[in-house]
Design a protein around this motif. Structure first.
Motif, PDB file in Angstrom:
ATOM      1  N   SER A  57       0.834  -1.204   0.000  1.00  0.00           N
ATOM      2  CA  SER A  57       0.000   0.000   0.000  1.00  0.00           C
ATOM      3  C   SER A  57       0.864   1.247   0.000  1.00  0.00           C
ATOM      4  N   TYR A  60       2.444   1.480  -3.437  1.00  0.00           N
ATOM      5  CA  TYR A  60       1.400   1.742  -4.426  1.00  0.00           C
ATOM      6  C   TYR A  60       0.919   3.192  -4.324  1.00  0.00           C
ATOM      7  N   CYS A  63       3.352   5.525  -5.861  1.00  0.00           N
ATOM      8  CA  CYS A  63       3.312   5.494  -7.326  1.00  0.00           C
ATOM      9  C   CYS A  63       2.130   6.294  -7.861  1.00  0.00           C
ATOM     10  N   VAL A 218       8.741   1.325  -8.754  1.00  0.00           N
ATOM     11  CA  VAL A 218       7.896   0.935  -7.620  1.00  0.00           C
ATOM     12  C   VAL A 218       8.523  -0.290  -6.952  1.00  0.00           C
ATOM     13  N   ILE A 226       1.635  -4.526 -12.369  1.00  0.00           N
ATOM     14  CA  ILE A 226       1.212  -3.144 -12.145  1.00  0.00           C
ATOM     15  C   ILE A 226       1.109  -2.460 -13.499  1.00  0.00           C
ATOM     16  N   ALA A 288      -2.884  -2.801  -9.578  1.00  0.00           N
ATOM     17  CA  ALA A 288      -1.838  -3.737  -9.136  1.00  0.00           C
ATOM     18  C   ALA A 288      -2.495  -5.066  -8.781  1.00  0.00           C
TER      19      ALA A 288
END
Length: 610
Positions: A57, A60, A63, A218, A226, A288
């Motif tokens: 998380s 993510y 990103c 990432v 992703i 993702a």
């Protein structure tokens, strides 16, 4: 609770000791280890999942933030550029303005474009105008729209009845015919007089390499898919390709699968963890997806190794437990075997005690007990044999001297006074009586011989007491084969005559003997000899003690107690005499013995321990 305890006890008592040991091994070792492993596995699963999702998380969200900054930069740049009046004046009156005015506009636009690229993350700004000739083309920032008016990508934009569009790489075909390597934010410039008539196109680009690098940077594992997606499928992944992700392949999930949170979904027949977050471009998402098995692959391998270790430990422990248990059970088996032999009367114990544990102590105690029991049985057998021999010798030495003297005296009287044949009969009866009594030294006779013996005795007594005794009996064929210790019925008949019949007022009476062969409830073949007289009977106090006290001093000769003891010594405590009597009414005595043949008795005596 008590019923459950009783049921468990009944079940455990019905299984073997070896099965109990194995059951205890599984209940208290294997099952607890398996439960502990299962619980730790589940808890570790939850912990790994929680930490993995927390880390994913964070990466993510970072990103998403970077991508939104880039796309927001494109949107803000577009707004700033379109706020310039030069854009619309050039698009609407570019060809009609004086050359110097157009050059000034071109110059100002190029300065604006250069400044926007400098202060933002965009890589390229392009303006397409409806003009066949442009006097200034600076670094290809100002292009003719006429070359693209008939292109598929441009016509598809016009059909959507919108003015601004987010376009992925490859959607636009460049002037050289190659797909565009840029993410583009496009705005169609419509004429203020005719709102449906396009007069130009504004385009802001960011290189796809920047987006690719963002996705590659990432910090997620290679197993994580992703990509950028629209409402249906992916259009850009880490490798700069369209990717193969499709929402149509997702099953067993909510309609908003993974939006704003991680969710387990079934994707192409496999469990995935999915999250999809909307970006600045409307209808674009950063998606993702991670296969669930990849999260727990290391844990699965760890627990497979752990289970393998537990299995090996369990097998080794089980083998060691079986070896230890078999050592003890083997000794218990031999001990039980010898106990069963002893139950059957075989005291030839072949047991070697081993070990210093409780089982070894039990084996030593059993061996000592069996030896002592054998010694006691041998002693009792020898004592019984000695008692019987002594009693028989005493009986044979003095079988009622008074009877012998009286009989001989009677013979003498008859011979002197009458000179009749009764003398011969009397002598013959005496000879037969003593011959049967002695029986050549044998301890047993057949039932028919024993009956003949008591008949002879009553015949002699009738000669003495002038036929005052009436005798009856039954005879069976099997009496020739079944045996009984000798001189059993004669003492009983003597008691019946002397203490029963001769004490009647008329001194007469009847003796009836009945032989019967019956099957006991246990299936054994047994013989009952019932002798009944009609004498005066016995008082209850004498009836109670006649079998347990020596009453021979009362004139009964060879006592009833001795007869009963001889029968029990010979056949066992379950056999012997039983008396019934009432006053008046007479007495009945029952002789209860097993049906033993002469051949069986001979084999038994050969195999008996001495």
């Amino acid at each position: 609770m008590s019923k459950l305890k009783t049921a468990i006890t009944r079940i455990t008592d019905s299984i073997s000791l070896k099965a109990k040991i194995q059951l205890i091994f599984f209940l208290f070792l294997i099952i607890p280890l398996l439960l502990f492993t299962l619980i730790s596995y589940l808890k570790t699963n939850r912990l790994i999942l929680s930490q993995t999702l927390s880390y994913m998380s964070q990466s993510y969200d970072e990103c998403v933030s970077i991508l939104d900054r880039y796309f927001l930069s494109m949107s803000n740049s577009m707004d700033n550029i379109l706020s310039s009046e030069d854009i619309y004046q050039m698009a609407e009156n570019g060809m009609h303005n004086p050359v110097l005015a157009r050059q000034a506009q071109y110059h100002r636009l190029n300065q604006l474009f250069g400044y926007m690229k400098k202060v933002s993350d965009i890589d390229r700004i392009m303006l397409y105008l409806k003009s066949s000739t442009l006097y200034v083309q600076n670094e290809q920032s100002l292009l003719s729209l006429n070359a693209f008016e008939n292109s598929e990508w441009y016509q598809s934009l016009l059909k959507q009845n919108k003015s601004r569009f987010w376009l992925p790489p490859g959607y636009i075909t460049e002037s050289d015919g190659r797909p565009s390597p840029y993410f583009s934010y496009v705005s169609i410039l419509y004429s203020p007089q005719e709102l449906t008539q396009p007069m130009g196109l504004m385009r802001v680009d960011i290189s796809q390499n920047k987006i690719t690098q963002i996705l590659k940077d990432v910090p997620l594992s290679e197993d994580v898919t992703i990509c950028l997606t629209d409402e249906t499928a992916s259009f850009f992944d880490r490798d700069g390709k369209a990717g193969d992700f499709s929402y149509a392949d997702i099953t067993d999930s909510s309609t908003s699968a993974g939006q704003h949170q991680w969710e387990f979904v079934a994707y192409r027949d496999e469990k995935y963890i999915l999250r999809s977050e909307s970006l600045v471009p409307s209808g674009w998402y950063l998606t993702a997806a991670l296969p669930r098995h990849s999260i727990f692959s290391a844990q699965h391998q760890l627990y497979q190794d752990l289970l393998t270790g537990l299995f090996l430990i369990g097998v080794i422990s089980y083998v060691l437990a079986c070896i230890t248990a078999n050592s003890s059970l083997k000794r218990l088996y031999f001990l039980n075997k010898e106990i069963k032999k002893m139950e059957k009367g075989d005291f030839g114990i072949h047991l070697t005690p081993s070990g210093r544990d409780e089982i070894g102590e039990i084996m030593n105690s059993f061996l000592s007990m069996s030896r002592r029991m054998k010694e006691m049985i041998d002693e009792r057998y020898e004592m019984g044999q000695a008692i019987k021999s002594a009693e028989l010798n005493a009986l044979q030495a003095q079988i009622n001297p008074h009877f012998l003297y009286n009989s001989m005296d009677l013979i003498n009287c008859i011979a002197i006074q009458n000179n009749v044949p009764q003398i011969t009969e009397m002598v013959a009866a005496l000879v037969r009586f003593y011959r049967l009594s002695l029986n050549s030294g044998n301890e047993t006779v057949t039932l028919r011989q024993e009956l003949m013996h008591v008949k002879t005795y009553i015949q002699i007594q009738n000669m003495r007491f002038e036929e005052k005794i009436y005798f009856s009996c039954n005879e069976e064929e099997w009496m020739d084969n079944c045996i009984i210790p000798k001189i059993i019925l004669q003492p009983l008949a003597e008691n019946a005559i002397i203490h029963g019949i001769l004490e009647n007022e008329n001194q007469t009476g009847r003796i009836d003997i009945r032989f019967s062969r019956e099957h006991s409830p246990s299936g054994k073949d047994e013989i009952y000899i019932r002798m009944k007289d009609d004498g005066v009977g016995m008082p209850p106090e004498l009836l109670e003690r006649i079998l347990w006290e020596d009453c021979s001093h009362q004139g009964s000769g060879y006592g009833v107690k001795n007869v009963n003891v001889r029968l029990q010594l010979y056949f066992g405590p379950n056999y012997g005499l039983c008396y019934k009597s009432c006053q008046p009414g007479g007495t009945e005595v029952t002789v209860h013995i097993p049906a033993v043949t002469a051949d069986a008795d001979s084999e038994t005596r050969k195999s008996s321990p001495m």
